[in-house]
Design a protein around this motif. Structure first.
Motif, PDB file in Angstrom:
ATOM      1  N   THR A  99       0.835  -1.201   0.000  1.00  0.00           N
ATOM      2  CA  THR A  99       0.000   0.000   0.000  1.00  0.00           C
ATOM      3  C   THR A  99       0.871   1.252   0.000  1.00  0.00           C
ATOM      4  O   THR A  99       2.080   1.180   0.224  1.00  0.00           O
ATOM      5  CB  THR A  99      -0.923   0.037   1.234  1.00  0.00           C
ATOM      6  OG1 THR A  99      -0.116   0.086   2.424  1.00  0.00           O
ATOM      7  CG2 THR A  99      -1.816  -1.203   1.286  1.00  0.00           C
ATOM      8  N   VAL A 100       0.234   2.389  -0.232  1.00  0.00           N
ATOM      9  CA  VAL A 100       0.906   3.689  -0.116  1.00  0.00           C
ATOM     10  C   VAL A 100      -0.028   4.642   0.623  1.00  0.00           C
ATOM     11  O   VAL A 100      -1.219   4.364   0.784  1.00  0.00           O
ATOM     12  CB  VAL A 100       1.261   4.298  -1.496  1.00  0.00           C
ATOM     13  CG1 VAL A 100       2.355   3.513  -2.175  1.00  0.00           C
ATOM     14  CG2 VAL A 100       0.025   4.397  -2.386  1.00  0.00           C
ATOM     15  N   TRP A 120      -1.234  -1.395  -9.686  1.00  0.00           N
ATOM     16  CA  TRP A 120      -1.944  -0.388  -8.904  1.00  0.00           C
ATOM     17  C   TRP A 120      -1.725  -0.656  -7.425  1.00  0.00           C
ATOM     18  O   TRP A 120      -1.262  -1.733  -7.034  1.00  0.00           O
ATOM     19  CB  TRP A 120      -3.437  -0.390  -9.240  1.00  0.00           C
ATOM     20  CG  TRP A 120      -4.144  -1.630  -8.776  1.00  0.00           C
ATOM     21  CD1 TRP A 120      -4.210  -2.821  -9.421  1.00  0.00           C
ATOM     22  CD2 TRP A 120      -4.838  -1.809  -7.537  1.00  0.00           C
ATOM     23  NE1 TRP A 120      -4.917  -3.722  -8.686  1.00  0.00           N
ATOM     24  CE2 TRP A 120      -5.318  -3.133  -7.526  1.00  0.00           C
ATOM     25  CE3 TRP A 120      -5.114  -0.976  -6.455  1.00  0.00           C
ATOM     26  CZ2 TRP A 120      -6.051  -3.655  -6.461  1.00  0.00           C
ATOM     27  CZ3 TRP A 120      -5.848  -1.489  -5.398  1.00  0.00           C
ATOM     28  CH2 TRP A 120      -6.309  -2.803  -5.398  1.00  0.00           C
ATOM     29  N   LEU A 121      -2.033   0.341  -6.604  1.00  0.00           N
ATOM     30  CA  LEU A 121      -1.800   0.241  -5.165  1.00  0.00           C
ATOM     31  C   LEU A 121      -2.994   0.808  -4.399  1.00  0.00           C
ATOM     32  O   LEU A 121      -3.510   1.870  -4.754  1.00  0.00           O
ATOM     33  CB  LEU A 121      -0.552   1.035  -4.773  1.00  0.00           C
ATOM     34  CG  LEU A 121       0.792   0.551  -5.335  1.00  0.00           C
ATOM     35  CD1 LEU A 121       1.834   1.652  -5.182  1.00  0.00           C
ATOM     36  CD2 LEU A 121       1.238  -0.717  -4.637  1.00  0.00           C
ATOM     37  N   PRO A 122      -3.420   0.136  -3.332  1.00  0.00           N
ATOM     38  CA  PRO A 122      -4.408   0.752  -2.450  1.00  0.00           C
ATOM     39  C   PRO A 122      -3.760   1.931  -1.713  1.00  0.00           C
ATOM     40  O   PRO A 122      -2.589   1.871  -1.344  1.00  0.00           O
ATOM     41  CB  PRO A 122      -4.765  -0.369  -1.469  1.00  0.00           C
ATOM     42  CG  PRO A 122      -4.289  -1.635  -2.110  1.00  0.00           C
ATOM     43  CD  PRO A 122      -3.102  -1.232  -2.921  1.00  0.00           C
ATOM     44  N   VAL A 123      -4.541   2.975  -1.513  1.00  0.00           N
ATOM     45  CA  VAL A 123      -4.072   4.145  -0.767  1.00  0.00           C
ATOM     46  C   VAL A 123      -4.761   4.116   0.595  1.00  0.00           C
ATOM     47  O   VAL A 123      -5.986   4.043   0.675  1.00  0.00           O
ATOM     48  CB  VAL A 123      -4.405   5.452  -1.502  1.00  0.00           C
ATOM     49  CG1 VAL A 123      -3.827   6.646  -0.757  1.00  0.00           C
ATOM     50  CG2 VAL A 123      -3.875   5.412  -2.933  1.00  0.00           C
ATOM     51  N   VAL A 124      -3.967   4.145   1.658  1.00  0.00           N
ATOM     52  CA  VAL A 124      -4.527   4.010   3.010  1.00  0.00           C
ATOM     53  C   VAL A 124      -4.116   5.189   3.879  1.00  0.00           C
ATOM     54  O   VAL A 124      -3.132   5.887   3.605  1.00  0.00           O
ATOM     55  CB  VAL A 124      -4.065   2.692   3.671  1.00  0.00           C
ATOM     56  CG1 VAL A 124      -4.513   1.489   2.859  1.00  0.00           C
ATOM     57  CG2 VAL A 124      -2.539   2.668   3.841  1.00  0.00           C
ATOM     58  N   GLU A 131      -8.502   4.720   1.419  1.00  0.00           N
ATOM     59  CA  GLU A 131      -8.839   6.082   1.004  1.00  0.00           C
ATOM     60  C   GLU A 131      -9.022   6.185  -0.498  1.00  0.00           C
ATOM     61  O   GLU A 131      -9.664   7.106  -0.992  1.00  0.00           O
ATOM     62  CB  GLU A 131      -7.738   7.058   1.440  1.00  0.00           C
ATOM     63  CG  GLU A 131      -7.658   7.287   2.938  1.00  0.00           C
ATOM     64  CD  GLU A 131      -6.725   8.423   3.293  1.00  0.00           C
ATOM     65  OE1 GLU A 131      -5.648   8.520   2.647  1.00  0.00           O
ATOM     66  OE2 GLU A 131      -7.054   9.217   4.183  1.00  0.00           O
ATOM     67  N   GLY A 132      -8.436   5.262  -1.230  1.00  0.00           N
ATOM     68  CA  GLY A 132      -8.516   5.305  -2.679  1.00  0.00           C
ATOM     69  C   GLY A 132      -7.597   4.262  -3.274  1.00  0.00           C
ATOM     70  O   GLY A 132      -7.038   3.415  -2.561  1.00  0.00           O
ATOM     71  N   VAL A 133      -7.440   4.313  -4.572  1.00  0.00           N
ATOM     72  CA  VAL A 133      -6.488   3.448  -5.269  1.00  0.00           C
ATOM     73  C   VAL A 133      -5.751   4.305  -6.287  1.00  0.00           C
ATOM     74  O   VAL A 133      -6.283   5.290  -6.798  1.00  0.00           O
ATOM     75  CB  VAL A 133      -7.175   2.258  -5.971  1.00  0.00           C
ATOM     76  CG1 VAL A 133      -7.782   1.302  -4.954  1.00  0.00           C
ATOM     77  CG2 VAL A 133      -8.226   2.729  -6.967  1.00  0.00           C
ATOM     78  N   VAL A 134      -4.519   3.917  -6.577  1.00  0.00           N
ATOM     79  CA  VAL A 134      -3.733   4.632  -7.582  1.00  0.00           C
ATOM     80  C   VAL A 134      -3.130   3.611  -8.532  1.00  0.00           C
ATOM     81  O   VAL A 134      -2.599   2.576  -8.101  1.00  0.00           O
ATOM     82  CB  VAL A 134      -2.633   5.502  -6.922  1.00  0.00           C
ATOM     83  CG1 VAL A 134      -1.615   4.660  -6.167  1.00  0.00           C
ATOM     84  CG2 VAL A 134      -1.944   6.382  -7.955  1.00  0.00           C
TER      85      VAL A 134
END
Length: 218
Positions: A99-100, A120-124, A131-134
């Motif tokens: 994650t990032v 892609w990475l989950p945003v935490v 919180e989102g994904v990028v």
């Protein structure tokens, strides 16, 4: 005008399609198909990301449909064999997830994706809540910045910082993301620095440096 590097929260997708650990295998497939996505974050309590299910995690069920491989292959692919029998997202997911945070720079997010081989990475947040994904395409959004915005940033962050005012004798032009620096400067030694800093501005595609300066001068 923005100063400083762009971060993940600037470009991430905030509407997230996610699943829980008990989501059935077929529902995971349906969600991926419906939303045209290749992976889903798996959420635990309070929306914390505890794993990720990707298309690669789903494939072993089809791959081993006709039987299991020989003993050597079994030893090499114990994880895939377990996923072939998976019934839920919790059985399928890769954990712990990569994650990032929203404050991660786009450059660092790109390095993580390349290093870990993910798209892609989950945003935490600080508590691990989603919180989102990028994705890779999100990181490329900086190249959509218009030339006027890029010109202003190069002028402000490179020219005005490196060279004494007034710096009207230095011309900054950007066309299709390619910046041209032209004119004369007080010190030839700062020319490579100016080129390097201009190239580091997010959204710049290339730098054409046509600066001239007196050798030995600052």
């Amino acid at each position: 005008m923005r100063t400083g590097p762009h971060v993940v929260s600037d470009v991430m997708t905030r509407a997230v399609v996610a699943v829980g650990v008990d989501t059935p295998f077929k529902d995971v497939v349906r969600l991926m198909e419906r939303w045209r996505i290749g992976a889903l974050p798996v959420l635990g309590g309070e929306g914390r990301v505890i794993g990720v299910v990707s298309e690669a995690d789903l494939l072993p069920k089809e791959e081993f449909r006709d039987g299991v491989p020989d003993r050597y292959a079994q030893r090499q692919r114990l994880s895939d064999l377990a996923k072939a029998d998976a019934l839920t997202a919790g059985d399928l997911m890769s954990s712990p997830p990569v994650t990032v945070h929203g404050a991660t720079t786009l450059a660092e997010a790109a390095r993580i994706m390349a290093r870990r081989g993910v798209k892609w990475l989950p945003v935490v947040d600080a508590e691990g809540r989603i919180e989102g994904v990028v994705g890779r395409s999100d990181l490329l959004k900086v190249f959509l910045r218009d030339d006027e915005d890029l010109t202003e940033e190069v002028r402000h962050e490179v020219v005005d910082r490196l060279f004494p005012l007034p710096a009207d004798h230095i011309r900054v032009e950007v066309h299709d993301g390619v910046v041209t620096l032209a004119g004369w400067v007080d010190g030839a030694g700062l020319i490579p620095v100016a080129e390097r800093l201009a190239r580091a501005v997010e959204g710049i595609v290339d730098v054409r440096c046509r600066l001239n300066g007196a050798i030995g001068a600052r």
